[in-house]
Write a protein that holds these residues in place. Structure first.
Motif, PDB file in Angstrom:
ATOM      1  N   ILE A   1     -85.472 106.754   6.920  1.00 18.33           N
ATOM      2  CA  ILE A   1     -86.490 107.351   6.057  1.00 18.33           C
ATOM      3  C   ILE A   1     -85.885 108.491   5.245  1.00 18.33           C
ATOM      4  CG2 ILE A   1     -88.717 108.561   5.975  1.00 18.33           C
ATOM      5  CD1 ILE A   1     -88.874 105.553   6.739  1.00 18.33           C
ATOM      6  N   GLU A   2     -85.085 109.327   5.873  1.00 23.17           N
ATOM      7  CA  GLU A   2     -84.455 110.445   5.158  1.00 23.17           C
ATOM      8  C   GLU A   2     -83.525 109.922   4.078  1.00 23.17           C
ATOM      9  OE1 GLU A   2     -85.771 113.356   5.442  1.00 23.17           O
ATOM     10  OE2 GLU A   2     -86.962 112.449   7.007  1.00 23.17           O
ATOM     11  N   LYS A   3     -82.819 108.848   4.355  1.00 18.34           N
ATOM     12  CA  LYS A   3     -81.941 108.244   3.359  1.00 18.34           C
ATOM     13  C   LYS A   3     -82.769 107.812   2.139  1.00 18.34           C
ATOM     14  CE  LYS A   3     -78.505 104.530   3.064  1.00 18.34           C
ATOM     15  NZ  LYS A   3     -77.787 103.522   3.864  1.00 18.34           N
ATOM     16  N   LEU A   4     -83.897 107.168   2.387  1.00 20.11           N
ATOM     17  CA  LEU A   4     -84.759 106.737   1.291  1.00 20.11           C
ATOM     18  C   LEU A   4     -85.354 107.930   0.542  1.00 20.11           C
ATOM     19  CD1 LEU A   4     -86.513 103.707   3.024  1.00 20.11           C
ATOM     20  CD2 LEU A   4     -84.775 103.617   1.228  1.00 20.11           C
ATOM     21  N   VAL A   5     -85.740 108.968   1.266  1.00 19.25           N
ATOM     22  CA  VAL A   5     -86.280 110.179   0.630  1.00 19.25           C
ATOM     23  C   VAL A   5     -85.215 110.822  -0.260  1.00 19.25           C
ATOM     24  CG1 VAL A   5     -87.090 112.543   1.086  1.00 19.25           C
ATOM     25  CG2 VAL A   5     -88.070 110.619   2.345  1.00 19.25           C
ATOM     26  N   PHE A   6     -83.975 110.875   0.211  1.00 21.22           N
ATOM     27  CA  PHE A   6     -82.894 111.447  -0.596  1.00 21.22           C
ATOM     28  C   PHE A   6     -82.658 110.596  -1.845  1.00 21.22           C
ATOM     29  CE2 PHE A   6     -80.218 114.368   2.338  1.00 21.22           C
ATOM     30  CZ  PHE A   6     -81.355 114.939   2.866  1.00 21.22           C
ATOM     31  N   LEU A   7     -82.736 109.276  -1.698  1.00 20.39           N
ATOM     32  CA  LEU A   7     -82.553 108.391  -2.850  1.00 20.39           C
ATOM     33  C   LEU A   7     -83.696 108.562  -3.852  1.00 20.39           C
ATOM     34  CD1 LEU A   7     -81.194 105.178  -1.118  1.00 20.39           C
ATOM     35  CD2 LEU A   7     -79.914 106.832  -2.489  1.00 20.39           C
TER      36      LEU A   7
ATOM     37  N   ILE B   1     -78.318 119.909  -4.883  1.00 15.67           N
ATOM     38  CA  ILE B   1     -78.334 119.364  -3.524  1.00 15.67           C
ATOM     39  C   ILE B   1     -79.065 120.272  -2.541  1.00 15.67           C
ATOM     40  CG2 ILE B   1     -76.292 117.904  -3.836  1.00 15.67           C
ATOM     41  CD1 ILE B   1     -74.653 120.021  -2.337  1.00 15.67           C
ATOM     42  N   TYR B   2     -79.296 121.526  -2.913  1.00 14.01           N
ATOM     43  CA  TYR B   2     -80.072 122.404  -2.044  1.00 14.01           C
ATOM     44  C   TYR B   2     -81.483 121.861  -1.832  1.00 14.01           C
ATOM     45  CZ  TYR B   2     -82.006 124.133  -6.416  1.00 14.01           C
ATOM     46  OH  TYR B   2     -82.617 124.215  -7.638  1.00 14.01           O
ATOM     47  N   ASP B   3     -81.992 121.090  -2.801  1.00 13.12           N
ATOM     48  CA  ASP B   3     -83.315 120.476  -2.641  1.00 13.12           C
ATOM     49  C   ASP B   3     -83.367 119.543  -1.438  1.00 13.12           C
ATOM     50  OD1 ASP B   3     -84.709 121.700  -4.625  1.00 13.12           O
ATOM     51  OD2 ASP B   3     -84.855 119.954  -5.930  1.00 13.12           O
TER      52      ASP B   3
ATOM     53  N   VAL C   1     -76.480 112.662   5.649  1.00 12.76           N
ATOM     54  CA  VAL C   1     -77.168 111.659   4.835  1.00 12.76           C
ATOM     55  C   VAL C   1     -76.559 111.613   3.434  1.00 12.76           C
ATOM     56  CG1 VAL C   1     -79.384 110.973   3.824  1.00 12.76           C
ATOM     57  CG2 VAL C   1     -79.301 111.848   6.160  1.00 12.76           C
ATOM     58  N   LEU C   2     -76.300 112.767   2.868  1.00 12.30           N
ATOM     59  CA  LEU C   2     -75.714 112.837   1.531  1.00 12.30           C
ATOM     60  C   LEU C   2     -74.351 112.155   1.499  1.00 12.30           C
ATOM     61  CD1 LEU C   2     -75.717 113.787  -1.380  1.00 12.30           C
ATOM     62  CD2 LEU C   2     -75.007 116.044  -0.581  1.00 12.30           C
ATOM     63  N   THR C   3     -73.515 112.423   2.476  1.00 14.40           N
ATOM     64  CA  THR C   3     -72.198 111.793   2.547  1.00 14.40           C
ATOM     65  C   THR C   3     -72.324 110.278   2.648  1.00 14.40           C
ATOM     66  OG1 THR C   3     -71.238 113.776   3.546  1.00 14.40           O
ATOM     67  CG2 THR C   3     -70.023 111.717   3.841  1.00 14.40           C
ATOM     68  N   GLU C   4     -73.267 109.822   3.458  1.00 13.83           N
ATOM     69  CA  GLU C   4     -73.469 108.376   3.620  1.00 13.83           C
ATOM     70  C   GLU C   4     -73.863 107.714   2.297  1.00 13.83           C
ATOM     71  OE1 GLU C   4     -76.484 105.262   5.818  1.00 13.83           O
ATOM     72  OE2 GLU C   4     -76.078 107.163   6.826  1.00 13.83           O
ATOM     73  N   ILE C   5     -74.819 108.285   1.596  1.00 19.66           N
ATOM     74  CA  ILE C   5     -75.269 107.638   0.357  1.00 19.66           C
ATOM     75  C   ILE C   5     -74.217 107.750  -0.748  1.00 19.66           C
ATOM     76  CG2 ILE C   5     -77.721 107.748   0.943  1.00 19.66           C
ATOM     77  CD1 ILE C   5     -78.047 110.121  -0.931  1.00 19.66           C
ATOM     78  N   LEU C   6     -73.391 108.779  -0.702  1.00 20.22           N
ATOM     79  CA  LEU C   6     -72.280 108.881  -1.651  1.00 20.22           C
ATOM     80  C   LEU C   6     -71.209 107.837  -1.343  1.00 20.22           C
ATOM     81  CD1 LEU C   6     -71.994 112.761  -1.852  1.00 20.22           C
ATOM     82  CD2 LEU C   6     -72.377 111.246  -3.817  1.00 20.22           C
TER      83      LEU C   6
END
Length: 122
Positions: A3-9, A19-21, A43-48
């Motif tokens: 869910i966090e991954k989707l929210v970040f996307l 990215i502070y957001d 999560v950020l590292t994963e999606i990058l």
């Protein structure tokens, strides 16, 4: 974590001003600030790494003057520097890639109820 991954996307799709957001996206959880940064970085590292987003550097939070698109080899160095996690410096922002858009289109319907609850704070 899905869910966090989707929210970040979704945050990237909206055109986040830094990215502070992503730390604020975790504000609904009773976590220490250190844990919020750890989760956001993970999560950020994963999606990058999965090429769902790209990391870009801008002169200010209006995202009008782009400095550079960050190479994957530089990601760890920048994310390890607290300077880039705050909005009063050069801004690191994520933008959705075509692959990220396809991923969202595929995954959002599967998690629509959870995403809506998550975004509405329920």
């Amino acid at each position: 974590m899905k869910i966090e991954k989707l929210v970040f996307l979704l945050n990237a799709e909206e055109g986040n001003p830094g990215i502070y957001d992503l730390i604020w996206e975790l504000g609904r959880f009773n976590l220490t600030i250190e844990d919020k940064y750890k989760i956001a970085r993970l999560v950020l590292t994963e999606i990058l790494q999965d090429d769902l987003v790209i990391l870009e550097k801008y002169k200010d939070f209006k995202l009008e003057e782009k400095i550079a698109t960050i190479d994957k080899g530089e990601i760890d160095e920048l994310l390890n520097n607290p300077f880039y996690w705050y909005p009063c410096n050069e801004i690191l922002s994520i933008s959705l890639t075509d692959k990220g858009s396809e991923y969202l289109d595929k995954e959002i319907p599967k998690y629509a109820d959870k995403i809506n609850a998550r975004l509405s704070g329920k």
